[in-house]
Motif scaffolding. Structure first.
Motif, PDB file in Angstrom:
ATOM      1  N   PRO A 111      -9.426  -4.744   4.602  1.00 51.75           N
ATOM      2  CA  PRO A 111      -9.791  -4.689   3.178  1.00 51.75           C
ATOM      3  C   PRO A 111     -10.204  -6.043   2.604  1.00 51.75           C
ATOM      4  O   PRO A 111     -11.183  -6.125   1.860  1.00 51.75           O
ATOM      5  CB  PRO A 111      -8.506  -4.213   2.499  1.00 51.75           C
ATOM      6  CG  PRO A 111      -7.649  -3.666   3.571  1.00 51.75           C
ATOM      7  CD  PRO A 111      -8.063  -4.287   4.843  1.00 51.75           C
ATOM      8  N   GLU A 157      -6.340   8.803  -1.625  1.00 54.02           N
ATOM      9  CA  GLU A 157      -6.686   7.717  -0.711  1.00 54.02           C
ATOM     10  C   GLU A 157      -6.955   6.438  -1.474  1.00 54.02           C
ATOM     11  O   GLU A 157      -7.494   6.466  -2.583  1.00 54.02           O
ATOM     12  CB  GLU A 157      -7.944   8.098   0.080  1.00 54.02           C
ATOM     13  CG  GLU A 157      -7.613   8.797   1.385  1.00 54.02           C
ATOM     14  CD  GLU A 157      -8.856   8.999   2.204  1.00 54.02           C
ATOM     15  OE1 GLU A 157      -9.651   8.056   2.302  1.00 54.02           O
ATOM     16  OE2 GLU A 157      -9.025  10.115   2.738  1.00 54.02           O
ATOM     17  N   LYS A 158      -6.609   5.321  -0.856  1.00 57.51           N
ATOM     18  CA  LYS A 158      -6.877   4.003  -1.447  1.00 57.51           C
ATOM     19  C   LYS A 158      -6.457   3.984  -2.910  1.00 57.51           C
ATOM     20  O   LYS A 158      -7.228   3.614  -3.790  1.00 57.51           O
ATOM     21  CB  LYS A 158      -8.368   3.671  -1.348  1.00 57.51           C
ATOM     22  CG  LYS A 158      -8.865   3.622   0.074  1.00 57.51           C
ATOM     23  CD  LYS A 158     -10.328   3.177   0.115  1.00 57.51           C
ATOM     24  CE  LYS A 158     -10.853   3.226   1.523  1.00 57.51           C
ATOM     25  NZ  LYS A 158     -12.217   3.717   1.617  1.00 57.51           N
ATOM     26  N   TYR A 183     -17.534   0.499   2.450  1.00 56.96           N
ATOM     27  CA  TYR A 183     -16.592   1.215   1.597  1.00 56.96           C
ATOM     28  C   TYR A 183     -16.733   2.727   1.645  1.00 56.96           C
ATOM     29  O   TYR A 183     -15.802   3.438   1.330  1.00 56.96           O
ATOM     30  CB  TYR A 183     -16.733   0.745   0.147  1.00 56.96           C
ATOM     31  CG  TYR A 183     -16.041  -0.569  -0.099  1.00 56.96           C
ATOM     32  CD1 TYR A 183     -14.726  -0.606  -0.533  1.00 56.96           C
ATOM     33  CD2 TYR A 183     -16.688  -1.771   0.136  1.00 56.96           C
ATOM     34  CE1 TYR A 183     -14.078  -1.799  -0.733  1.00 56.96           C
ATOM     35  CE2 TYR A 183     -16.050  -2.983  -0.062  1.00 56.96           C
ATOM     36  CZ  TYR A 183     -14.743  -2.978  -0.507  1.00 56.96           C
ATOM     37  OH  TYR A 183     -14.099  -4.160  -0.703  1.00 56.96           O
ATOM     38  N   GLU A 228     -16.938   6.274   7.137  1.00 61.09           N
ATOM     39  CA  GLU A 228     -15.682   6.327   7.884  1.00 61.09           C
ATOM     40  C   GLU A 228     -15.691   5.307   9.016  1.00 61.09           C
ATOM     41  O   GLU A 228     -16.735   5.021   9.604  1.00 61.09           O
ATOM     42  CB  GLU A 228     -15.477   7.739   8.450  1.00 61.09           C
ATOM     43  CG  GLU A 228     -15.112   8.759   7.388  1.00 61.09           C
ATOM     44  CD  GLU A 228     -13.938   8.330   6.530  1.00 61.09           C
ATOM     45  OE1 GLU A 228     -12.931   7.884   7.089  1.00 61.09           O
ATOM     46  OE2 GLU A 228     -14.041   8.420   5.282  1.00 61.09           O
ATOM     47  N   ARG A 252       0.803  -1.224   0.000  1.00 63.09           N
ATOM     48  CA  ARG A 252       0.000   0.000   0.000  1.00 63.09           C
ATOM     49  C   ARG A 252       0.836   1.273   0.000  1.00 63.09           C
ATOM     50  O   ARG A 252       0.463   2.289  -0.583  1.00 63.09           O
ATOM     51  CB  ARG A 252      -0.922  -0.037   1.220  1.00 63.09           C
ATOM     52  CG  ARG A 252      -1.872   1.115   1.364  1.00 63.09           C
ATOM     53  CD  ARG A 252      -2.878   0.815   2.453  1.00 63.09           C
ATOM     54  NE  ARG A 252      -3.668  -0.365   2.133  1.00 63.09           N
ATOM     55  CZ  ARG A 252      -4.717  -0.336   1.322  1.00 63.09           C
ATOM     56  NH1 ARG A 252      -5.083   0.777   0.765  1.00 63.09           N
ATOM     57  NH2 ARG A 252      -5.404  -1.429   1.071  1.00 63.09           N
ATOM     58  N   GLY A 307     -16.920   1.525   7.468  1.00 56.01           N
ATOM     59  CA  GLY A 307     -15.472   1.652   7.383  1.00 56.01           C
ATOM     60  C   GLY A 307     -14.715   0.343   7.444  1.00 56.01           C
ATOM     61  O   GLY A 307     -13.502   0.333   7.614  1.00 56.01           O
ATOM     62  N   LYS A 355     -11.612  -0.152   5.345  1.00 58.61           N
ATOM     63  CA  LYS A 355     -10.372   0.484   5.770  1.00 58.61           C
ATOM     64  C   LYS A 355      -9.646  -0.390   6.799  1.00 58.61           C
ATOM     65  O   LYS A 355      -8.438  -0.588   6.718  1.00 58.61           O
ATOM     66  CB  LYS A 355     -10.687   1.849   6.387  1.00 58.61           C
ATOM     67  CG  LYS A 355      -9.466   2.677   6.636  1.00 58.61           C
ATOM     68  CD  LYS A 355      -9.805   4.155   6.485  1.00 58.61           C
ATOM     69  CE  LYS A 355      -8.582   4.945   6.124  1.00 58.61           C
ATOM     70  NZ  LYS A 355      -8.914   6.271   5.626  1.00 58.61           N
TER      71      LYS A 355
END
Lengths: 511, 460
Positions: free
Chosen positions: B358, A111-112, B421, B424, A28, B352, B355
């Motif tokens: 994943p 981000e991501k 996704y 937050e 990442r 979230g 995050k």
């Protein structure tokens, strides 16, 4: 056309998909490495797509670069790919725009990052799959599978109202697609249990069934295009999507709907298409004028361009359902042109947004003083969007108007007013943003850098190329379009005789 | 008088299952490590799987039939059993319900389902059904100190008893009319004698009873509360096993015994199917608890599966059977993810997640899109197969209704994806990953993708 040594279309579909998986496996934190990998994948895919441009045989309407493998023999499903003059340009447009999407997202996606590029490549693979499938089942798989990464692209990296826009996009498209699925199943059962599109095109279905299936497929394609009155997802999706998402949406994704009309609705249900053409033309003209008028009331840059897409796609469907050579050729060229021009406009707005973080027209003014190079680029695309002679927008719209006028004079005349409205809103936009006094909010920003210039340059070349010498592109589709029109005309009735006579002349004028 | 011993070969799988269940019950007293009992349960499933193909035949004078049809359903029950055991291992410890009889009762329930699938006689069917039902009532309430679990069990028991009564009433009516409880003989008798209002009444009662088991509207009321209250592993078990068993007996009873009145029960089932799809999909939208949401989703899926029964062709029944198998993988997979999270019962717990974890979010995404029916996942193949068969049988209009409801269903499944996704992360989301749970998730997600990409695995 064969003998390239590798299955080119499969490569174009699965290289991006494999690339997406590869990117997901990168660490990442290695952001620069991710970006360069993504750039490399997109460029290689683009280069590998060039043999389609060079090696395409323009003298036949047969499918080229074909590949066929058994996939699910029990259900008569094959993995069959191929392109003809109607689809080949869209494949090329997709691979080109993806490269530009990667470069424009370089700094704006923070981000991501790896998930972003993975989603982008999954979309690219699926879209190429849609344009090159020769098996209806395979087509549907790509058509639907594309929804997943697109949903994420809008919903994760989009603007403030992104979740609403993403869900709206998904649900609208899904309802249409599922109705098409039922249509596909009916077709399958009435074509001797095969999904082979070429075999379907040789069939003559009973009129009542054609009519039913026409509307089932219409549900899917009209939402995608989008035609009035199912266009309301588009302004939200285009506005909220990240720049790359807007470019893909406007550039190629909505072309899938119009492509669907050309590939399925016309050749499979010719009699129904002929009878429904007036309805389609009326809906198209409503989209042209209504979309244009709404643009005049927009205060958000992206939203304005989004609504202008509704108007421009109205020209495309008008051309297609004029059911004559100029109309359809114009429609296809207009799609390519719109993909390039609107894609470019979204890229431009994205670049501006990266600097100022505002999309409100009121926050700008005097941009031409602060960012002169940028302003020059934007000017060219603005003029192309208006349809100034010498730019790509002109050729497509002109052909569509000729076609539309031939088919139904009133609609041709009404559509022409759409160009005037188009000039009004685009010039008004340009004046407010680029001229007038310099707005303090934008003072001190640097002009676009070399990466951004290189992103826009290929599109400028295309805009002028299509505008000055459209024959390069028209020659790809000549035979295929003629074949399609013959197919529509020979099915059933004789009434098309009149339009047939006028057909030849204006194309020659353009060439 | 010598009573001849009937041929026991066809019942070997059931015998193994039942004996093993009883042995496990005894072992529970001596074996302290419950994992051993769990693994013995899986070993039993393997042994049963091995003997099923050798057990084809009829016995007990046609009361018990082991054929390919029942074998397929038994295969689904075994998958359901194994996956449930895998996801239960550590979970029931966390729930403070780590009783050895947990696994034993799971085996009993599975034995009950297997008997149902093989029943050639309404009495055998009833025996199997009760064995299954009583076991699941216990399992639903196995969290003895949890009020919600108790409520689930008692609710399930009361409504289940009610449906059993309806079934018995239907059976006794048909016995009174035909003097037999053998499914095939009833079919023959009605074929000669024709239908009477009493036959229709009996049929309606049996439909109502089976609708309870598959959680079809308007007999679905128990499902949301029970699914929410029961331990999640049991919810997964119940959402597949009893439903599959219900469909197995529906096929056998209606196509054989009530073949004469097919037009009548088809008409009733069409109404039930539409209502089920509507209730399931619309009510699911309003849920905030994911287990409740999946309960309504399970109701909705029963509605789709009913299309296979309604269409009435060989292909349609096969499509329905494939759909159940696919549903088993994607649904148990989704429940496995819920179990994996320490807090995973509420929809907001998923905010979230992409995050924090994943990979887990991505797998959940696959299950959700599969439940909607988006390619390239197994869920799409299942729906496609089913809709294809239904259109072929002339039910295009019903399929149009079904696709509209599945478009509606996208909304609530997408909410899970959206939370994972596009929201937050609010607080840490701890997970409990154990090898067995990981294995269950791996199996289910792989099957969902493999069937989606290579439909030939199920098309034959």
């Amino acid at each position: 056309m064969e003998g390239l040594g590798y299955p080119i279309l499969s490569t174009l579909i699965f290289l991006p998909i494999a690339g997406a998986i590869a990117i997901l496996l990168i660490k990442r934190t290695a952001e620069t490495f991710i970006k360069w990998t993504a750039f490399l994948i997109s460029v290689i895919t683009f280069i590998l797509s060039l043999p389609l441009f060079i090696g395409f045989d323009k003298t036949t309407s047969e499918m080229q670069f074909t590949e066929t493998h058994e996939w699910v023999p029990d259900w008569g499903i094959r993995y069959a790919l191929g392109v003809d003059g109607i689809s080949v340009l869209f494949v090329l447009l997709t691979t080109l725009l993806t490269v530009l999407c990667v470069t424009v997202s370089w700094n704006s996606i923070k981000e991501k990052i790896k998930e972003f590029y993975a989603a982008l490549f999954l979309i690219e693979g699926a879209i190429i799959g849609v344009f090159s499938s020769l098996d209806l089942f395979l087509f549907y798989i790509f058509w639907e599978a594309m929804l997943i990464p697109m949903f994420l692209l809008i919903g994760v990296w989009g603007g403030p109202n992104r979740v609403y826009a993403a869900i709206k996009f998904f649900l609208y498209t899904l309802v249409g697609s599922l109705l098409m699925l039922v249509g596909i199943i009916v077709l399958y059962l009435n074509t001797g249990k095969t999904f082979d599109m070429l075999q379907m095109m040789a069939m003559n279905y009973p009129y009542a069934m054609q009519l039913m299936l026409f509307w089932a497929f219409f549900a899917a394609f009209a939402v995608k295009v989008p035609m009035f009155p199912v266009h309301t997802w588009l302004p939200d999706a285009h506005t909220e999507a990240p720049t790359a998402g807007s470019v893909i949406l406007a550039g190629v994704l909505i072309k899938m709907g119009a492509y669907g009309f050309l590939r399925f609705s016309l050749p499979l249900f010719p009699e129904a298409a002929k009878d429904m053409a007036p309805v389609m033309m009326i809906l198209s003209v409503i989209a042209i004028i209504y979309g244009g008028i709404i643009c005049l009331a927009q205060t958000d840059l992206k939203r304005l361009i989004a609504y202008s897409s509704v108007s421009h796609m109205g020209f495309v469907t008008l051309g297609i359902f004029a059911l004559n050579t100029q109309g359809i050729q114009g429609g296809i060229l207009q799609m390519i042109s719109h993909g390039v021009v609107t894609g470019a406009l979204f890229l431009c707005i994205g670049m501006l947004y990266d600097k100022t973080h505002s999309r409100q027209i009121g926050d700008y003014g005097g941009v031409a003083t602060v960012l002169p190079i940028y302003a020059a680029f934007f000017m060219v695309f603005t003029l192309a969007a208006i349809g100034l002679p010498g730019t790509s927008g002109f050729v497509g719209e002109f052909l569509v108007l000729i076609g539309g006028f031939t088919a139904w004079k009133l609609m041709g005349v009404l559509a022409a007013t759409g160009i005037i409205i188009g000039a009004a809103y685009m010039l008004w936009l340009y004046q407010k943003v680029f001229f007038m006094d310099v707005n303090p909010k934008i003072e001190g920003h640097k002009d676009i850098n070399i990466r951004e210039i290189m992103t826009l340059l290929p599109l400028i070349v295309l805009v002028i190329w299509i505008g000055v010498y459209p024959n390069t592109f028209l020659s790809f589709m000549d035979v295929s379009v003629q074949n399609l029109i013959d197919r529509v005309n020979t099915a059933g009735m004789v009434e098309i005789e009149t339009t047939q006579e006028v057909t030849e002349m204006p194309t020659e004028v353009i060439k | 008088m010598i009573v001849p011993i009937p041929d026991l070969t066809p019942v070997t799988p059931e015998i193994i299952m039942t004996v093993s269940a009883m042995v496990l019950l005894m072992l529970e007293l001596i074996v302290k490590n419950k994992s051993i009992i769990a693994f013995l349960g899986i070993a039993t499933a393997g042994a049963v799987f091995y003997v099923i193909p050798m057990s084809y035949g009829e016995t007990f004078g046609g009361m018990f039939i082991s054929d390919e049809f029942s074998a397929y359903f038994k295969f689904i029950f075994l998958i359901n059993l194994v996956l449930t055991i895998l996801i239960s291992l550590k979970y029931i410890q966390r729930q403070k319900s780590n009783y050895g009889e947990y696994y034993s009762i799971l085996l009993f329930a599975t034995a009950g389902m297997m008997i149902m699938a093989s029943a050639g006689d309404l009495i055998v069917l009833y025996l199997g059904l009760e064995l299954m039902a009583l076991s699941t009532y216990i399992l639903a309430g196995i969290k003895r100190h949890d009020i919600k679990s108790n409520e689930a069990a008692i609710k399930y028991f009361l409504l289940g008893a009610f449906s059993s009564a309806l079934l018995l009433y239907g059976i006794s009516l048909i016995y009174g009319l035909t003097t037999t409880t053998n499914i095939y003989k009833i079919g023959e008798y009605l074929g000669e004698a024709g239908a009477s209002p009493a036959v229709l009444l009996s049929m309606a009662l049996i439909i109502a009873a089976f609708s309870f088991k598959i959680a079809a509207a308007p007999f679905h009321m128990w499902a949301p509360d029970v699914y929410q209250g029961a331990p999640t592993s049991i919810t997964a078990f119940m959402s597949v096993g009893p439903k599959a068993a219900g469909f197995a007996v529906i096929v056998r009873v209606f196509y054989v015994a009530f073949a004469e009145v097919q037009a009548d029960w088809t008409a009733i089932l069409i109404g039930i199917a539409i209502l089920t799809m509507a209730v399931g999909n619309i009510m699911a939208i309003a849920q905030t608890n994911i287990k409740r949401m999946l309960a309504y989703s399970s109701i909705a899926h029963a509605g789709y599966m009913l299309l296979g029964i309604i269409a009435g062709t060989q292909a349609a029944v096969e499509a329905m059977m494939v759909y159940i198998l696919i549903y088993a993988f994607m649904n148990i997979g989704a429940f496995a993810i819920i179990i994996l999270l320490e807090r995973g019962d509420e929809l907001k717990d998923y905010e979230g997640l992409a995050k924090a974890h994943p990979l887990i979010a991505a797998i959940m995404l696959v299950f959700m899109f599969s439940l909607i029916g988006i390619p390239p996942t197994a869920g799409f193949i299942g729906k496609f197969y089913l809709f294809k068969a239904a259109v072929d049988a002339g039910y295009t209009w019903l399929v149009v209704i079904a696709v509209i409801f599945s478009a509606i269903s996208a909304y609530y499944y997408l909410r899970v994806v959206m939370n994972m996704y596009m929201k937050e992360l609010k607080e840490e989301a701890p997970i409990y990953l154990t090898p067995s749970l990981g294995l269950a998730i791996l199996i289910t997600v792989l099957m969902v993708i493999i069937i989606g990409v290579m439909p030939s695995t199920v098309s034959g």
